[in-house]
Design a protein around this motif. Structure first.
Motif, PDB file in Angstrom:
ATOM      1  N   MET A 140      -3.406  10.789  -6.470  1.00  0.00           N
ATOM      2  CA  MET A 140      -3.509   9.636  -5.564  1.00  0.00           C
ATOM      3  C   MET A 140      -2.168   9.329  -4.904  1.00  0.00           C
ATOM      4  O   MET A 140      -2.107   8.805  -3.799  1.00  0.00           O
ATOM      5  CB  MET A 140      -3.975   8.399  -6.331  1.00  0.00           C
ATOM      6  CG  MET A 140      -5.439   8.434  -6.754  1.00  0.00           C
ATOM      7  SD  MET A 140      -5.842   7.030  -7.833  1.00  0.00           S
ATOM      8  CE  MET A 140      -5.414   5.661  -6.772  1.00  0.00           C
ATOM      9  N   GLN A 141      -1.084   9.663  -5.609  1.00  0.00           N
ATOM     10  CA  GLN A 141       0.269   9.326  -5.135  1.00  0.00           C
ATOM     11  C   GLN A 141       0.564   9.936  -3.762  1.00  0.00           C
ATOM     12  O   GLN A 141       1.215   9.313  -2.923  1.00  0.00           O
ATOM     13  CB  GLN A 141       1.292   9.808  -6.157  1.00  0.00           C
ATOM     14  CG  GLN A 141       2.705   9.309  -5.873  1.00  0.00           C
ATOM     15  CD  GLN A 141       3.663   9.723  -6.964  1.00  0.00           C
ATOM     16  OE1 GLN A 141       3.444  10.719  -7.665  1.00  0.00           O
ATOM     17  NE2 GLN A 141       4.712   8.957  -7.139  1.00  0.00           N
ATOM     18  N   LYS A 142       0.047  11.155  -3.539  1.00  0.00           N
ATOM     19  CA  LYS A 142       0.302  11.815  -2.253  1.00  0.00           C
ATOM     20  C   LYS A 142      -0.286  11.012  -1.097  1.00  0.00           C
ATOM     21  O   LYS A 142       0.328  10.844  -0.047  1.00  0.00           O
ATOM     22  CB  LYS A 142      -0.288  13.223  -2.267  1.00  0.00           C
ATOM     23  CG  LYS A 142       0.352  14.148  -3.279  1.00  0.00           C
ATOM     24  CD  LYS A 142      -0.402  15.456  -3.375  1.00  0.00           C
ATOM     25  CE  LYS A 142       0.140  16.325  -4.495  1.00  0.00           C
ATOM     26  NZ  LYS A 142      -0.678  17.535  -4.706  1.00  0.00           N
ATOM     27  N   ASP A 143      -1.516  10.498  -1.305  1.00  0.00           N
ATOM     28  CA  ASP A 143      -2.167   9.714  -0.246  1.00  0.00           C
ATOM     29  C   ASP A 143      -1.439   8.397  -0.009  1.00  0.00           C
ATOM     30  O   ASP A 143      -1.272   7.957   1.129  1.00  0.00           O
ATOM     31  CB  ASP A 143      -3.627   9.436  -0.634  1.00  0.00           C
ATOM     32  CG  ASP A 143      -4.452  10.706  -0.689  1.00  0.00           C
ATOM     33  OD1 ASP A 143      -4.113  11.658   0.042  1.00  0.00           O
ATOM     34  OD2 ASP A 143      -5.417  10.755  -1.468  1.00  0.00           O
ATOM     35  N   ILE A 144      -1.001   7.775  -1.108  1.00  0.00           N
ATOM     36  CA  ILE A 144      -0.291   6.496  -0.984  1.00  0.00           C
ATOM     37  C   ILE A 144       1.030   6.695  -0.233  1.00  0.00           C
ATOM     38  O   ILE A 144       1.400   5.907   0.635  1.00  0.00           O
ATOM     39  CB  ILE A 144      -0.046   5.878  -2.371  1.00  0.00           C
ATOM     40  CG1 ILE A 144      -1.385   5.416  -2.955  1.00  0.00           C
ATOM     41  CG2 ILE A 144       0.916   4.697  -2.283  1.00  0.00           C
ATOM     42  CD1 ILE A 144      -1.301   4.889  -4.365  1.00  0.00           C
ATOM     43  N   MET A 145       1.734   7.771  -0.579  1.00  0.00           N
ATOM     44  CA  MET A 145       3.011   8.054   0.099  1.00  0.00           C
ATOM     45  C   MET A 145       2.797   8.314   1.591  1.00  0.00           C
ATOM     46  O   MET A 145       3.602   7.909   2.432  1.00  0.00           O
ATOM     47  CB  MET A 145       3.696   9.251  -0.552  1.00  0.00           C
ATOM     48  CG  MET A 145       4.266   8.929  -1.926  1.00  0.00           C
ATOM     49  SD  MET A 145       5.025  10.344  -2.728  1.00  0.00           S
ATOM     50  CE  MET A 145       6.450  10.601  -1.699  1.00  0.00           C
ATOM     51  N   LEU A 146       1.678   8.975   1.903  1.00  0.00           N
ATOM     52  CA  LEU A 146       1.367   9.249   3.314  1.00  0.00           C
ATOM     53  C   LEU A 146       1.099   7.952   4.068  1.00  0.00           C
ATOM     54  O   LEU A 146       1.576   7.758   5.188  1.00  0.00           O
ATOM     55  CB  LEU A 146       0.156  10.184   3.404  1.00  0.00           C
ATOM     56  CG  LEU A 146      -0.250  10.628   4.813  1.00  0.00           C
ATOM     57  CD1 LEU A 146       0.881  11.427   5.466  1.00  0.00           C
ATOM     58  CD2 LEU A 146      -1.523  11.474   4.762  1.00  0.00           C
ATOM     59  N   GLU A 147       0.341   7.044   3.414  1.00  0.00           N
ATOM     60  CA  GLU A 147       0.063   5.739   4.035  1.00  0.00           C
ATOM     61  C   GLU A 147       1.353   4.957   4.250  1.00  0.00           C
ATOM     62  O   GLU A 147       1.564   4.350   5.297  1.00  0.00           O
ATOM     63  CB  GLU A 147      -0.877   4.933   3.134  1.00  0.00           C
ATOM     64  CG  GLU A 147      -2.333   5.368   3.188  1.00  0.00           C
ATOM     65  CD  GLU A 147      -3.209   4.461   2.346  1.00  0.00           C
ATOM     66  OE1 GLU A 147      -3.217   3.251   2.596  1.00  0.00           O
ATOM     67  OE2 GLU A 147      -3.870   4.971   1.421  1.00  0.00           O
ATOM     68  N   GLN A 148       2.212   4.971   3.234  1.00  0.00           N
ATOM     69  CA  GLN A 148       3.507   4.281   3.341  1.00  0.00           C
ATOM     70  C   GLN A 148       4.331   4.850   4.488  1.00  0.00           C
ATOM     71  O   GLN A 148       4.958   4.121   5.263  1.00  0.00           O
ATOM     72  CB  GLN A 148       4.287   4.438   2.035  1.00  0.00           C
ATOM     73  CG  GLN A 148       4.058   3.321   1.045  1.00  0.00           C
ATOM     74  CD  GLN A 148       5.015   3.395  -0.119  1.00  0.00           C
ATOM     75  OE1 GLN A 148       5.198   4.474  -0.692  1.00  0.00           O
ATOM     76  NE2 GLN A 148       5.594   2.297  -0.489  1.00  0.00           N
ATOM     77  N   SER A 149       4.305   6.170   4.589  1.00  0.00           N
ATOM     78  CA  SER A 149       5.074   6.842   5.632  1.00  0.00           C
ATOM     79  C   SER A 149       4.568   6.461   7.025  1.00  0.00           C
ATOM     80  O   SER A 149       5.359   6.261   7.955  1.00  0.00           O
ATOM     81  CB  SER A 149       4.985   8.349   5.420  1.00  0.00           C
ATOM     82  OG  SER A 149       5.668   9.030   6.433  1.00  0.00           O
ATOM     83  N   ASN A 150       3.233   6.333   7.151  1.00  0.00           N
ATOM     84  CA  ASN A 150       2.665   5.955   8.450  1.00  0.00           C
ATOM     85  C   ASN A 150       3.085   4.548   8.851  1.00  0.00           C
ATOM     86  O   ASN A 150       3.384   4.279  10.017  1.00  0.00           O
ATOM     87  CB  ASN A 150       1.139   6.045   8.396  1.00  0.00           C
ATOM     88  CG  ASN A 150       0.663   7.483   8.361  1.00  0.00           C
ATOM     89  OD1 ASN A 150       1.350   8.383   8.832  1.00  0.00           O
ATOM     90  ND2 ASN A 150      -0.504   7.717   7.780  1.00  0.00           N
ATOM     91  N   ILE A 151       3.102   3.643   7.867  1.00  0.00           N
ATOM     92  CA  ILE A 151       3.518   2.253   8.160  1.00  0.00           C
ATOM     93  C   ILE A 151       4.994   2.215   8.533  1.00  0.00           C
ATOM     94  O   ILE A 151       5.404   1.532   9.471  1.00  0.00           O
ATOM     95  CB  ILE A 151       3.236   1.354   6.934  1.00  0.00           C
ATOM     96  CG1 ILE A 151       1.723   1.225   6.736  1.00  0.00           C
ATOM     97  CG2 ILE A 151       3.857  -0.021   7.126  1.00  0.00           C
ATOM     98  CD1 ILE A 151       1.321   0.486   5.478  1.00  0.00           C
ATOM     99  N   THR A 152       5.804   2.982   7.803  1.00  0.00           N
ATOM    100  CA  THR A 152       7.240   3.028   8.099  1.00  0.00           C
ATOM    101  C   THR A 152       7.495   3.584   9.494  1.00  0.00           C
ATOM    102  O   THR A 152       8.369   3.106  10.220  1.00  0.00           O
ATOM    103  CB  THR A 152       7.968   3.901   7.053  1.00  0.00           C
ATOM    104  OG1 THR A 152       7.690   3.393   5.756  1.00  0.00           O
ATOM    105  CG2 THR A 152       9.464   3.890   7.284  1.00  0.00           C
ATOM    106  N   SER A 153       6.705   4.603   9.868  1.00  0.00           N
ATOM    107  CA  SER A 153       6.911   5.215  11.195  1.00  0.00           C
ATOM    108  C   SER A 153       6.598   4.242  12.318  1.00  0.00           C
ATOM    109  O   SER A 153       7.203   4.288  13.384  1.00  0.00           O
ATOM    110  CB  SER A 153       6.058   6.469  11.336  1.00  0.00           C
ATOM    111  OG  SER A 153       4.692   6.141  11.392  1.00  0.00           O
ATOM    112  N   LYS A 154       5.658   3.301  12.061  1.00  0.00           N
ATOM    113  CA  LYS A 154       5.363   2.284  13.080  1.00  0.00           C
ATOM    114  C   LYS A 154       6.569   1.381  13.306  1.00  0.00           C
ATOM    115  O   LYS A 154       6.869   0.984  14.415  1.00  0.00           O
ATOM    116  CB  LYS A 154       4.150   1.452  12.643  1.00  0.00           C
ATOM    117  CG  LYS A 154       2.835   2.207  12.693  1.00  0.00           C
ATOM    118  CD  LYS A 154       1.697   1.338  12.195  1.00  0.00           C
ATOM    119  CE  LYS A 154       0.395   2.137  12.155  1.00  0.00           C
ATOM    120  NZ  LYS A 154      -0.718   1.354  11.560  1.00  0.00           N
ATOM    121  N   GLN A 155       7.255   1.029  12.210  1.00  0.00           N
ATOM    122  CA  GLN A 155       8.456   0.200  12.339  1.00  0.00           C
ATOM    123  C   GLN A 155       9.581   0.972  13.016  1.00  0.00           C
ATOM    124  O   GLN A 155      10.422   0.404  13.702  1.00  0.00           O
ATOM    125  CB  GLN A 155       8.909  -0.274  10.958  1.00  0.00           C
ATOM    126  CG  GLN A 155       7.900  -1.222  10.312  1.00  0.00           C
ATOM    127  CD  GLN A 155       8.387  -1.726   8.974  1.00  0.00           C
ATOM    128  OE1 GLN A 155       9.188  -1.085   8.304  1.00  0.00           O
ATOM    129  NE2 GLN A 155       7.902  -2.869   8.566  1.00  0.00           N
TER     130      GLN A 155
END
Length: 201
Positions: A109-124
Motif C-alpha cells: 500500500m505504501q507505494k500507492d500512498i507515496m504516489l498520491e503524496q507525490s502528486n499533491i506535492t507536484s501541484k504545490q
C-alpha cells in the motif's frame, strides 16, 4: 510527464534567478526599474534601510502566501495527512506484533500512498515559478537600494554598528537578516490563512 515539466520549469527559473541576482549588470537594470515604483513608497529616503527591507520582504511573503493559499486544495491535503497518519500507525502496530502478513500488505500500500503524496506535492510545485518571478525583482531592488544608502549599519546585543554588507556565514548580513525575518513570518502568515480556512470549513 507533467510533473517533470513543472520541475524543469522550476529549476530553469531558479537558475535564471541566480543569474539575474548575481550578475551586477542585470541586477542593476532590474533594480533601477523597480526603484521607480518602490522607492517613493517604502524607500524612506534611505533613512530606515532595515524597515525598508522588512516591508519589501513582507510584500513578497504575503503575496506568495496568498497565492499558495488560494491554489492549494486544503481538503485534499488534510485527507492525505490523515491517511498517512493512519498508515503509519498501522505499520508501527504490525511491526510491533511482528505480523508479517500485515507488514507485507502495508508495504504494498505504501507505494500507492507515496504516489498520491507525490502528486499533491507536484501541484504545490507548480506555483513556485510564480513565487520566483515575484521574488527576483524585489530582491534585486533591495540589493541595489542598500548599496545606495548611507545608513548601512545596525546594532545587535553582541555587536555595535555591524555592517549590512559584511559577510557572516557565507552571506552578507542583510541577506541573513532577510532570511531570519522571512522564515518565521512566512510560517505565521500561512498559519493565519490556514486558521481562517479551518474556521470557514
Amino acid at each position: 510527464m507533467e510533473r517533470r515539466q513543472s520541475s524543469f520549469l522550476f529549476f530553469f527559473l531558479l537558475m535564471l534567478a541566480f543569474l539575474i541576482i548575481f550578475d551586477p549588470v542585470i541586477r542593476g537594470a532590474i533594480g533601477r526599474a523597480v526603484n521607480y515604483i518602490l522607492y517613493p513608497i517604502i524607500g524612506f529616503n534611505g533613512n530606515y534601510p532595515l524597515l525598508t527591507v522588512f516591508i519589501a520582504g513582507s510584500l513578497v511573503i504575503i503575496i506568495s502566501a496568498l497565492i499558495r493559499h488560494f491554489t492549494t486544495n486544503w481538503v485534499e491535503m488534510a485527507k492525505m495527512q490523515e491517511k498517512v497518519s493512519e498508515f503509519q500507525k498501522k505499520y508501527r502496530e504490525a511491526l510491533k506484533s511482528q505480523n508479517k502478513y500485515m507488514i507485507k500488505k502495508l508495504q504494498n500500500m505504501q507505494k500507492d500512498i507515496m504516489l498520491e503524496q507525490s502528486n499533491i506535492t507536484s501541484k504545490q510545485f507548480k506555483i513556485m515559478p510564480i513565487t520566483i518571478i515575484l521574488f527576483v525583482p524585489i530582491f534585486t531592488w533591495i540589493w541595489e537600494f542598500l548599496y545606495s544608502t548611507n545608513h548601512y549599519y545596525f546594532d545587535t546585543p553582541w555587536q555595535i554598528h555591524a555592517s549590512l554588507f559584511k559577510s557572516s556565514f557565507i552571506f552578507p548580513n542583510w541577506i541573513l537578516l532577510y532570511m531570519l525575518f522571512s522564515i518565521p513570518f512566512t510560517q505565521f502568515i500561512q498559519y493565519i490563512l490556514r486558521l481562517k480556512w479551518l474556521r470557514k470549513a
